[in-house]
Design a protein around this motif. Structure first.
Motif, PDB file in Angstrom:
ATOM      1  N   ALA A 349      40.195  75.483   1.827  1.00  0.00           N
ATOM      2  CA  ALA A 349      39.441  76.289   0.868  1.00  0.00           C
ATOM      3  C   ALA A 349      39.436  77.773   1.220  1.00  0.00           C
ATOM      4  O   ALA A 349      39.303  78.627   0.329  1.00  0.00           O
ATOM      5  N   VAL A 350      39.568  78.093   2.508  1.00  0.00           N
ATOM      6  CA  VAL A 350      39.517  79.503   2.921  1.00  0.00           C
ATOM      7  C   VAL A 350      40.877  80.021   3.371  1.00  0.00           C
ATOM      8  O   VAL A 350      40.993  81.185   3.774  1.00  0.00           O
ATOM      9  N   LEU A 351      41.914  79.190   3.292  1.00  0.00           N
ATOM     10  CA  LEU A 351      43.236  79.609   3.771  1.00  0.00           C
ATOM     11  C   LEU A 351      43.755  80.851   3.049  1.00  0.00           C
ATOM     12  O   LEU A 351      44.227  81.789   3.715  1.00  0.00           O
ATOM     13  N   PRO A 352      43.701  80.932   1.717  1.00  0.00           N
ATOM     14  CA  PRO A 352      44.204  82.159   1.076  1.00  0.00           C
ATOM     15  C   PRO A 352      43.488  83.422   1.533  1.00  0.00           C
ATOM     16  O   PRO A 352      44.129  84.458   1.771  1.00  0.00           O
ATOM     17  N   ASP A 353      42.169  83.355   1.671  1.00  0.00           N
ATOM     18  CA  ASP A 353      41.424  84.533   2.132  1.00  0.00           C
ATOM     19  C   ASP A 353      41.778  84.872   3.575  1.00  0.00           C
ATOM     20  O   ASP A 353      41.902  86.056   3.933  1.00  0.00           O
ATOM     21  N   PHE A 354      41.936  83.851   4.409  1.00  0.00           N
ATOM     22  CA  PHE A 354      42.308  84.084   5.815  1.00  0.00           C
ATOM     23  C   PHE A 354      43.636  84.836   5.894  1.00  0.00           C
ATOM     24  O   PHE A 354      43.778  85.810   6.641  1.00  0.00           O
ATOM     25  N   VAL A 355      44.617  84.373   5.126  1.00  0.00           N
ATOM     26  CA  VAL A 355      45.931  85.017   5.133  1.00  0.00           C
ATOM     27  C   VAL A 355      45.834  86.437   4.583  1.00  0.00           C
ATOM     28  O   VAL A 355      46.457  87.368   5.125  1.00  0.00           O
ATOM     29  N   ALA A 356      45.046  86.637   3.544  1.00  0.00           N
ATOM     30  CA  ALA A 356      44.896  87.972   2.965  1.00  0.00           C
ATOM     31  C   ALA A 356      44.247  88.944   3.937  1.00  0.00           C
ATOM     32  O   ALA A 356      44.554  90.146   3.930  1.00  0.00           O
ATOM     33  N   ARG A 365      49.186  96.051  14.791  1.00  0.00           N
ATOM     34  CA  ARG A 365      49.669  95.731  16.141  1.00  0.00           C
ATOM     35  C   ARG A 365      50.738  94.651  16.152  1.00  0.00           C
ATOM     36  O   ARG A 365      51.255  94.302  17.227  1.00  0.00           O
ATOM     37  N   ALA A 366      51.086  94.095  14.978  1.00  0.00           N
ATOM     38  CA  ALA A 366      52.079  93.030  14.928  1.00  0.00           C
ATOM     39  C   ALA A 366      52.659  92.945  13.526  1.00  0.00           C
ATOM     40  O   ALA A 366      52.040  93.367  12.544  1.00  0.00           O
ATOM     41  N   ARG A 367      53.867  92.397  13.445  1.00  0.00           N
ATOM     42  CA  ARG A 367      54.514  92.119  12.164  1.00  0.00           C
ATOM     43  C   ARG A 367      54.473  90.610  11.936  1.00  0.00           C
ATOM     44  O   ARG A 367      55.168  89.861  12.623  1.00  0.00           O
ATOM     45  N   PRO A 368      53.658  90.123  10.989  1.00  0.00           N
ATOM     46  CA  PRO A 368      53.463  88.679  10.855  1.00  0.00           C
ATOM     47  C   PRO A 368      54.478  88.010   9.928  1.00  0.00           C
ATOM     48  O   PRO A 368      54.877  88.564   8.898  1.00  0.00           O
ATOM     49  N   GLU A 376      47.479  70.261   5.190  1.00  0.00           N
ATOM     50  CA  GLU A 376      46.555  70.179   6.325  1.00  0.00           C
ATOM     51  C   GLU A 376      45.953  71.534   6.691  1.00  0.00           C
ATOM     52  O   GLU A 376      45.216  71.632   7.674  1.00  0.00           O
ATOM     53  N   GLY A 377      46.303  72.584   5.957  1.00  0.00           N
ATOM     54  CA  GLY A 377      45.824  73.912   6.320  1.00  0.00           C
ATOM     55  C   GLY A 377      46.388  74.386   7.646  1.00  0.00           C
ATOM     56  O   GLY A 377      45.795  75.244   8.311  1.00  0.00           O
ATOM     57  N   ASN A 378      47.550  73.850   8.024  1.00  0.00           N
ATOM     58  CA  ASN A 378      48.184  74.188   9.304  1.00  0.00           C
ATOM     59  C   ASN A 378      49.075  75.413   9.114  1.00  0.00           C
ATOM     60  O   ASN A 378      50.101  75.352   8.442  1.00  0.00           O
ATOM     61  N   LEU A 379      48.653  76.516   9.699  1.00  0.00           N
ATOM     62  CA  LEU A 379      49.328  77.792   9.547  1.00  0.00           C
ATOM     63  C   LEU A 379      50.028  78.174  10.849  1.00  0.00           C
ATOM     64  O   LEU A 379      49.401  78.245  11.904  1.00  0.00           O
ATOM     65  N   VAL A 398      42.798  86.832  16.396  1.00  0.00           N
ATOM     66  CA  VAL A 398      43.207  85.793  15.449  1.00  0.00           C
ATOM     67  C   VAL A 398      42.462  84.487  15.714  1.00  0.00           C
ATOM     68  O   VAL A 398      41.925  83.857  14.793  1.00  0.00           O
ATOM     69  N   LEU A 399      42.396  84.072  16.977  1.00  0.00           N
ATOM     70  CA  LEU A 399      41.761  82.793  17.279  1.00  0.00           C
ATOM     71  C   LEU A 399      40.256  82.825  17.026  1.00  0.00           C
ATOM     72  O   LEU A 399      39.670  81.829  16.581  1.00  0.00           O
ATOM     73  N   ARG A 400      39.631  83.951  17.293  1.00  0.00           N
ATOM     74  CA  ARG A 400      38.195  84.055  16.986  1.00  0.00           C
ATOM     75  C   ARG A 400      37.953  83.980  15.484  1.00  0.00           C
ATOM     76  O   ARG A 400      36.959  83.375  15.041  1.00  0.00           O
ATOM     77  N   ARG A 401      38.841  84.564  14.708  1.00  0.00           N
ATOM     78  CA  ARG A 401      38.673  84.487  13.263  1.00  0.00           C
ATOM     79  C   ARG A 401      38.876  83.050  12.781  1.00  0.00           C
ATOM     80  O   ARG A 401      38.155  82.572  11.891  1.00  0.00           O
ATOM     81  N   VAL A 402      39.847  82.364  13.351  1.00  0.00           N
ATOM     82  CA  VAL A 402      40.062  80.945  13.022  1.00  0.00           C
ATOM     83  C   VAL A 402      38.795  80.143  13.304  1.00  0.00           C
ATOM     84  O   VAL A 402      38.347  79.339  12.474  1.00  0.00           O
ATOM     85  N   ALA A 403      38.204  80.362  14.469  1.00  0.00           N
ATOM     86  CA  ALA A 403      36.978  79.641  14.835  1.00  0.00           C
ATOM     87  C   ALA A 403      35.839  79.987  13.893  1.00  0.00           C
ATOM     88  O   ALA A 403      35.048  79.113  13.497  1.00  0.00           O
ATOM     89  N   ALA A 404      35.760  81.241  13.491  1.00  0.00           N
ATOM     90  CA  ALA A 404      34.657  81.686  12.633  1.00  0.00           C
ATOM     91  C   ALA A 404      34.680  81.032  11.261  1.00  0.00           C
ATOM     92  O   ALA A 404      33.626  80.832  10.639  1.00  0.00           O
TER      93      ALA A 404
END
Length: 458
Positions: A349-356, A365-368, A376-379, A398-404
């Motif tokens: 449900a939040v995957l599009p917003d996470f990617v945006a 700091r990076a080129r994604p 499965e929401g596996n990114l 990135v990992l803290r945002r995933v956890a949040a």
């Protein structure tokens, strides 16, 4: 026991040709395929069967020497690569390649930990059977490594992860004791499920040597479609409709940037005349031709769903051609740099917003490059051009945002060494304490993969 004496004893156990001490011979075992994780092994030992694995572990246990089990070495988090101090013995399981007879009545087969996934598929598919787990690294990924990390891959939407497809295991504890749970009975309520415990334990509790695998009948018919979409939100919406199909086996997404890189590096022709923001690769399979129901589902997707183009393939060569646009992402990214790879799960449900939000989070700091298993929401977050001084900060952000957002910092490659210090982000203190207790019970001297999975601490 000194180094030279241990090498002599190990050579007596498995044969001198299978104890590698020459730096040139050890090199491929001391680095992962990306080149990001490297180390030094005391030696590399290549046993041929369970008895030799047990002998190696008894010798290393007596000497107090840590052991790092290694399969195909296709992981992304350093879990199968030794550390820099040169203390660990790398225990390569690639010679454990036995495949037992097919048991069609029970729908089971027993295989050695060193069997590559592609070899098992080649053995089963002409006989009308299949092991349901599949992934792009199938030619080099071994069943033992997949079990150790509970690999997911491309067909989780229908068949689940590796754990759901393992009926029983044989494994060796750090002191050389052998656990035999290979029977794989569908009903067995005699205490703790040790098989389930060992799947996903990343070599920290025991060394898996053989596995009893669940099989499925090989579907006779397949249909593949590549959809061009206006957004990731549109892909999620179309997926909701496609998941109503019992035949849906695969739902993979990638973006315009990733496809452009694949086309540049592979020489493949573009799938459509124009580029689109997001692509969704789906495949349906069944005993009957699924193309009609797939077409009906896709006919329901229109301009309102932001579906901009569709390519459908029914025969095997055309299906492989469409699949290549997704499966060749990893090699294409590796061809232009050594990526920082963060394999995560985010609630759909939040995957599009996470990617945006990711570009702002990375702050230049990076080129994604992003792709993954949409159902499965596996990114798979692949980050290029990350300065060494920024790696820790980028990973942490990135990992803290995933956890949040309620996700997991590892979807299918495990925690390994690289993410051990971040485990607390998505596992509670109580969770980690229980894991430490299990580790202490099965490996009290902390000799198996001592720096993998669990964070540093008592």
């Amino acid at each position: 026991m000194d180094r030279e004496r241990l090498v002599r004893h190990l050579s007596a156990a498995v044969g001198a040709a299978h104890v590698l001490t020459d730096p040139a011979l050890k090199a491929s075992y001391e680095s992962d395929f990306t080149g990001r994780h490297t180390g030094r092994a005391r030696c590399v030992v290549r046993p041929a069967d369970t008895a030799e694995v047990a002998a190696v572990l008894r010798l290393c246990h007596a000497a107090g020497v840590p052991v790092l089990p290694q399969g195909g070495n296709t992981g992304l988090v350093g879990g199968s690569v030794p550390g820099p101090d040169g203390d660990e013995v790398v225990l390569s399981l690639r010679r454990l390649t036995g495949i037992g007879p097919l048991d069609p009545d029970a729908r089971r087969i027993t295989v050695g930990a060193g069997v590559p996934l592609a070899e098992l598929h080649r053995r089963l598919r002409p006989r009308g059977w299949d092991f349901a787990v599949d992934l792009a690294a199938r030619d080099s990924a071994t069943l033992g490594g997949m079990i150790a990390t509970n690999a997911g891959g491309e067909r989780v939407v229908k068949y689940g992860t590796t754990r759901a497809n393992v009926a029983g295991l044989e494994a060796v504890l750090s002191d050389g004791s052998v656990l035999d749970r290979l029977a794989g009975l569908p009903k067995d309520n005699t205490g703790y499920d040790l098989t389930d415990l060992l799947v996903g334990s990343e070599g920290t509790l025991a060394v898996v040597t053989r596995a009893r695998l669940r099989l499925v009948p090989r579907p006779a018919h397949r249909a593949t479609a590549l959809l061009a979409l206006g957004s990731l939100a549109a892909a999620v919406g179309v997926l909701a409709r496609l998941r109503l199909l019992d035949s849906l086996e695969l739902a993979e997404f990638f973006t315009a940037d990733g496809l452009a890189l694949v086309l540049e590096q592979s020489g493949l022709p573009a799938p459509f005349r124009t580029a689109h923001p997001v692509y969704l690769l789906v495949e349906c399979a069944g005993r009957r031709d699924p193309s009609e129901e797939l077409a009906e589902a896709l006919d329901g997707a229109d301009v309102r769903d932001d579906v901009r183009d569709v390519a459908v393939a029914l025969d095997a060569p055309d299906r492989r051609r469409l699949a290549a646009y997704r499966e060749r992402h990893t090699e294409s990214i590796n061809a232009v740099g050594i990526p920082l790879k963060l394999d995560v799960t985010v609630p759909l449900a939040v995957l599009p917003d996470f990617v945006a939000e990711l570009p702002a989070l990375l702050a230049g700091r990076a080129r994604p490059y992003l792709f993954g298993h949409l159902a499965e929401g596996n990114l798979h977050v692949n980050l290029l051009d990350v300065a060494a001084a920024d790696e820790e900060a980028v990973t942490e952000a990135v990992l803290r945002r995933v956890a949040a957002v309620g996700g997991s910092i590892s979807a299918e490659h495990g925690i390994g060494r690289a993410k051990a210090r971040h485990l607390h982000l998505t596992r509670s203190a109580a969770d980690i304490a229980v894991m430490r207790s299990i580790k202490a019970a099965l490996d009290p001297d902390r000799l198996l993969s001592p720096h993998t999975l669990l964070p540093p601490g008592p």
